[in-house]
Motif scaffolding. Sequence first.
Motif, short mmCIF file in Angstrom:
data_model
loop_
_atom_site.label_atom_id
_atom_site.label_comp_id
_atom_site.label_asym_id
_atom_site.label_seq_id
_atom_site.Cartn_x
_atom_site.Cartn_y
_atom_site.Cartn_z
N THR A 139 -38.63 62.82 56.19
CA THR A 139 -38.39 61.55 55.52
C THR A 139 -37.82 60.56 56.53
N ILE A 140 -38.31 59.32 56.50
CA ILE A 140 -37.84 58.28 57.42
C ILE A 140 -37.43 57.04 56.65
N ALA A 141 -36.60 56.23 57.27
CA ALA A 141 -36.14 54.96 56.68
C ALA A 141 -36.91 53.82 57.32
N ILE A 142 -37.51 52.95 56.49
CA ILE A 142 -38.32 51.85 57.02
C ILE A 142 -37.91 50.54 56.37
N ASN A 143 -37.97 49.49 57.16
CA ASN A 143 -37.81 48.14 56.63
C ASN A 143 -39.16 47.69 56.08
N PRO A 144 -39.22 47.24 54.84
CA PRO A 144 -40.49 46.83 54.26
C PRO A 144 -40.89 45.44 54.73
N THR A 145 -42.15 45.12 54.48
CA THR A 145 -42.57 43.73 54.55
C THR A 145 -42.11 43.06 53.26
N TRP A 146 -41.34 42.00 53.37
CA TRP A 146 -40.85 41.33 52.16
C TRP A 146 -41.97 40.46 51.61
N ASN A 147 -42.95 41.14 50.99
CA ASN A 147 -44.15 40.45 50.52
C ASN A 147 -44.08 40.07 49.05
N THR A 148 -42.95 40.31 48.40
CA THR A 148 -42.76 39.87 47.02
C THR A 148 -41.36 39.26 46.89
N GLU A 149 -41.24 38.36 45.93
CA GLU A 149 -39.94 37.73 45.69
C GLU A 149 -38.91 38.76 45.25
N ARG A 150 -39.36 39.78 44.52
CA ARG A 150 -38.43 40.78 44.02
C ARG A 150 -37.77 41.55 45.17
N ILE A 151 -38.56 41.97 46.16
CA ILE A 151 -38.00 42.70 47.30
C ILE A 151 -36.97 41.84 48.02
N ALA A 152 -37.29 40.56 48.19
CA ALA A 152 -36.36 39.66 48.88
C ALA A 152 -35.06 39.49 48.08
#
Length: 220
Positions: A139-152
């Motif tokens: 398992t790894i930790a990743i920063n997502p692409t903030w491609n939705t307002e909800r994630i941001a």
Amino acid sequence: WFRGQPGVEYRLAPVALRYDELEKRDRALGLVAEMRRFLEMRLPRPPGADDHLGWMQVGQHFGLPTRLLDWTQNAAVALFFACCKEEIADGLVVILNPIELNQAVDPRSPRIFNLQRDAHLINPYFKLDGRIRGNGKRTIAINPTWNTERIAMQQGAFTLHGARNFELDRQQASSLLYVPILKDHKGPLLNELHRVGIGEMFIFPEPEHVCAHLRRMARL
């Protein structure tokens, strides 16, 4: 990172990998490809054809089971999720050091992985099936692409789960801490979170969540 869970019995495993049967895990993991067929023309800004993480995030956003497990960089947001279902028993806030988790994969350069720099590490996960393998990917930790307002708005982040062990535990991440949130305290905590701008209408941009928040505040 922080993760709020409304009950203490929740496992630190993504939904697609919680099924006991291999056939169900494989079926769940295959739903992202099926989703792409139906949503590519309906999304205003669909991910690119080779953006596997972007498509997996879309599925996660709309409730599809994936290999991703949601976290947040904001402790107050995690506390909200631990309290949001008041009728359930005690909740839980889980704390994780994502850099420590990733050290086992790349000990020479401890960091949170992202697709721009670490595609060679992340992309192989999208080809995994639902089998568990003793020497499989961690398992790894990743920063997502903030491609939705909800994630941001939720300051979202993800753990991407491999094949070695579907459930994250202290054997993989010794930094894991568990903070119980007693059921009797959930209501007062939600009120205090609302005072500092953390509530359903503030971390979910969709109109139905605004309406649900207003109904709750009116005690209806």
